[in-house]
Design a protein around this motif. Structure first.
Motif, short mmCIF file in Angstrom:
data_model
loop_
_atom_site.label_atom_id
_atom_site.label_comp_id
_atom_site.label_asym_id
_atom_site.label_seq_id
_atom_site.Cartn_x
_atom_site.Cartn_y
_atom_site.Cartn_z
N UNK A 319 24.46 16.96 23.49
CA UNK A 319 25.16 16.11 24.46
C UNK A 319 26.04 15.08 23.78
N UNK A 320 25.60 14.58 22.62
CA UNK A 320 26.37 13.58 21.88
C UNK A 320 27.44 14.21 20.99
N UNK A 321 27.55 15.55 21.02
CA UNK A 321 28.55 16.22 20.20
C UNK A 321 28.19 16.24 18.72
N UNK A 322 26.90 16.27 18.41
CA UNK A 322 26.44 16.25 17.02
C UNK A 322 25.51 17.43 16.75
N UNK A 323 26.04 18.65 16.80
CA UNK A 323 25.18 19.83 16.58
C UNK A 323 24.58 19.89 15.18
N UNK A 324 25.23 19.27 14.20
CA UNK A 324 24.69 19.30 12.83
C UNK A 324 23.36 18.56 12.75
N UNK A 325 23.23 17.47 13.51
CA UNK A 325 21.95 16.75 13.55
C UNK A 325 20.87 17.60 14.21
N UNK A 326 21.26 18.32 15.26
CA UNK A 326 20.31 19.22 15.93
C UNK A 326 19.83 20.29 14.96
N UNK A 327 20.76 20.85 14.18
CA UNK A 327 20.40 21.88 13.23
C UNK A 327 19.51 21.33 12.13
N UNK A 328 19.80 20.11 11.69
CA UNK A 328 18.97 19.49 10.64
C UNK A 328 17.55 19.26 11.13
N UNK A 329 17.41 18.79 12.37
CA UNK A 329 16.08 18.56 12.95
C UNK A 329 15.30 19.86 13.06
N UNK A 330 16.00 20.92 13.47
CA UNK A 330 15.35 22.22 13.61
C UNK A 330 14.88 22.75 12.26
N UNK A 331 15.73 22.60 11.25
CA UNK A 331 15.37 23.05 9.90
C UNK A 331 14.16 22.32 9.36
N UNK A 332 14.14 21.01 9.55
CA UNK A 332 12.99 20.22 9.10
C UNK A 332 11.72 20.67 9.82
N UNK A 333 11.83 20.86 11.14
CA UNK A 333 10.66 21.27 11.93
C UNK A 333 10.13 22.61 11.46
N UNK A 334 11.04 23.57 11.22
CA UNK A 334 10.62 24.91 10.80
C UNK A 334 9.90 24.86 9.46
N UNK A 335 10.43 24.09 8.51
CA UNK A 335 9.82 24.00 7.18
C UNK A 335 8.46 23.31 7.24
N UNK A 336 8.40 22.19 7.96
CA UNK A 336 7.15 21.44 8.05
C UNK A 336 6.07 22.27 8.75
N UNK A 337 6.44 22.88 9.86
CA UNK A 337 5.46 23.68 10.59
C UNK A 337 4.99 24.87 9.78
N UNK A 338 5.91 25.50 9.05
CA UNK A 338 5.50 26.62 8.21
C UNK A 338 4.48 26.17 7.17
N UNK A 339 4.74 25.03 6.54
CA UNK A 339 3.81 24.51 5.52
C UNK A 339 2.47 24.11 6.10
N UNK A 340 2.51 23.35 7.20
CA UNK A 340 1.28 22.84 7.80
C UNK A 340 0.42 23.98 8.33
N UNK A 341 1.04 24.91 9.08
CA UNK A 341 0.27 26.00 9.67
C UNK A 341 -0.18 27.03 8.64
N UNK A 342 0.60 27.19 7.57
CA UNK A 342 0.14 28.08 6.50
C UNK A 342 -1.09 27.49 5.83
N UNK A 343 -1.08 26.18 5.61
CA UNK A 343 -2.26 25.51 5.05
C UNK A 343 -3.46 25.66 5.98
N UNK A 344 -3.21 25.48 7.28
CA UNK A 344 -4.28 25.66 8.27
C UNK A 344 -4.79 27.10 8.25
N UNK A 345 -3.88 28.05 8.05
CA UNK A 345 -4.27 29.45 7.99
C UNK A 345 -5.15 29.75 6.79
N UNK A 346 -4.82 29.14 5.65
CA UNK A 346 -5.63 29.35 4.44
C UNK A 346 -7.04 28.79 4.65
#
Length: 474
Positions: A319-346
């Motif tokens: 809405x604010x015309x800042x798709x790069x920030x949206x993409x950055x937030x998504x990338x951070x979320x994907x990496x963090x969730x992958x790490x956290x849930x992989x640790x939980x899986x182990x």
């Protein structure tokens, strides 16, 4: 220091940060954390009913086991409107269009009330037929029917509270819904035994008492939520003038929300269809499947919460015309969730047997549950990746894309793999289907996201972008 001030010092509210400027990771974290707690409170609703009815009778406990899938299906059929409302509020808020955000919220409340009343009425008249289709026995059927009739009649109250949570989340406030949910859960837990067992001055109502307690506590939460939104001091504000049904605007809500409804309904149906495959095996396998899926539902709470945070971050920044920030937030979320849930899986892989022991004393069930958990555990991280990207698609208004990924993962990959592999290698094939679909689902979501089509969101432009325009869009 008041309760809200203390909680703000821990969670931080929407007023503490700007979702469209500055740091990306911190606001995403503070958006998601209260959602995790809210989801835990939501789980507590079901646990409270399960606990008290378990003390009441085995038939009552079996009855709500049949009731929950129907509740999930009814809520899923109407959830698209709440998703659409959340996306529109987020995008208009990010664009600084407060008036348009308020109009979107008002229209969402109106049409959600109409839809939930219709769904509840239809559900009420077909409750018994649906429960019989699920296989409820003659002993359980009347109990499950009496429970679901009350739930169906109170569906508007239950769904109204979900809409309140969605609209507040779209604005960026996840703390207020958490507080209201907490009060509602406490009330439900307290009044449950009074209505079920007939304590004090109340008559003994059994399973119907549990349903009444749930509807009453949700109704009170909805009233509080509506009061907060009408007051407008803690987030999005709604006005009576914006709540007259605007069927031109309904088309906009349906365009965004219908795919989300398809996604939720598809999940509900795929779960029930997968149960048919599981039911081909012994009760031991069925019990193990039930334990495993409950464990997953708890472990994946952070992924669901972060996905909702990504949805809001994407919506406001689009809405604010800042798709790069949206993409950055998504990338951070994907990496963090992958790490956290992989640790939980182990951790889950090494403690699978101990986890199973918590739920059953049957050695055979423990053994099968352990196998199930270990097959799926090391793919937990991929669920995090998929949730992050589908959350961003929804925030950008690409709800059809999110729905397509979900249908591909559950209906086109998991269900057929489970069906065919179960016939050749037994129940292990079902566990394998979970692992395979988790990995492929994440891969599809990532590759689809990299195409960049989510950047083409157009929800806040041209016609129906403002209340005046929407009013003439027929």
């Amino acid at each position: 220091m008041g309760l809200r001030s203390r909680l703000n010092s821990i969670f931080k509210g929407q007023e503490e940060f700007d979702l469209t400027s500055g740091d990306v990771g911190k606001p995403l974290f503070f958006l998601a954390l209260p959602i995790v707690v809210t989801n835990l409170f939501q789980t507590a609703y079901n646990l409270a009913d399960t606990f008290w009815l378990g003390q009441y009778s085995t038939d009552a406990l079996a009855a709500i086991s049949f009731g929950f899938p129907m509740v999930f299906l009814l809520i899923s059929l109407g959830m698209g409107l709440s998703v659409a409302g959340s996306v529109l509020v987020a995008q208009h808020t990010g664009a600084g269009e407060q008036r348009e955000a308020e109009y979107a919220a008002g229209q969402t409340v109106t049409f959600a009330a109409i839809a939930s009343a219709l769904l509840g009425g239809i559900g009420y008249f077909f409750v018994e037929d649906f429960l019989r289709l699920l296989g409820a026995s003659q002993d359980v059927l009347p109990l499950a029917t009496s429970y679901m009739e009350v739930i169906a009649l109170g569906l508007a109250f239950m769904f109204g509270f979900f809409v309140f949570i969605a609209l507040m989340r779209g604005y960026g406030d996840t703390i207020t819904p958490m507080l209201v949910m907490f009060g509602s859960v406490v009330l439900n837990i307290v009044i449950d035994p009074f209505l079920i067992f007939g304590w004090w001055v109340f008559p003994e109502m059994g399973i119907q008492g549990a349903a009444i307690a749930t509807v009453f506590s949700r109704a009170l939460a909805m009233v509080v939520g509506l009061a907060i939104m009408f007051e407008g001091s803690r987030g999005i504000e709604i006005h009576l003038r914006d709540m007259a049904p605007d069927f031109g605007y309904l088309r906009r809500l349906l365009r965004i929300g219908l795919p989300a409804t398809i996604e939720g309904t598809g999940r509900a149906l795929s779960m029930n269809l997968l149960l048919i495959v599981v039911a081909l095996f012994s009760d031991t396998v069925v019990a193990a499947y039930g334990i495993g899926t409950r464990v997953f539902s708890v472990i994946f709470l952070p992924a669901i919460a972060v996905a909702r945070g990504v949805e809001t971050m994407t919506g406001q920044n689009i809405g604010a015309g800042k798709p790069d920030r949206a993409e950055a937030a998504t990338g951070i979320a994907a990496k963090v969730l992958f790490g956290v849930l992989t640790a939980a899986g182990i951790v889950t892989w090494f403690t699978a047997s101990a986890i199973a022991d918590v739920f059953t004393t049957d050695p055979a069930v423990v053994s099968v549950t352990t196998e199930f958990l270990r097959y799926v555990a090391l793919t937990f991280g991929f669920i995090g990746i998929m949730r992050a990207y589908t959350g961003s698609f929804r925030g950008a208004g690409k709800t059809l894309t999110a729905a397509a990924i979900s249908v591909l993962m559950l209906g086109i990959i998991r269900l057929p793999v489970a069906w065919f592999s179960a016939q050749s290698i037994g129940e292990t094939g079902i566990w394998l289907a979970f692992a395979v679909s988790n990995v492929i689902g994440a891969t599809i979501a990532y590759l689809w996201y990299r195409r960049g089509t989510w950047r083409d969101a157009d929800l806040t432009e041209s016609e129906a972008a403002s209340p005046d325009a929407a009013a003439t869009d027929d």
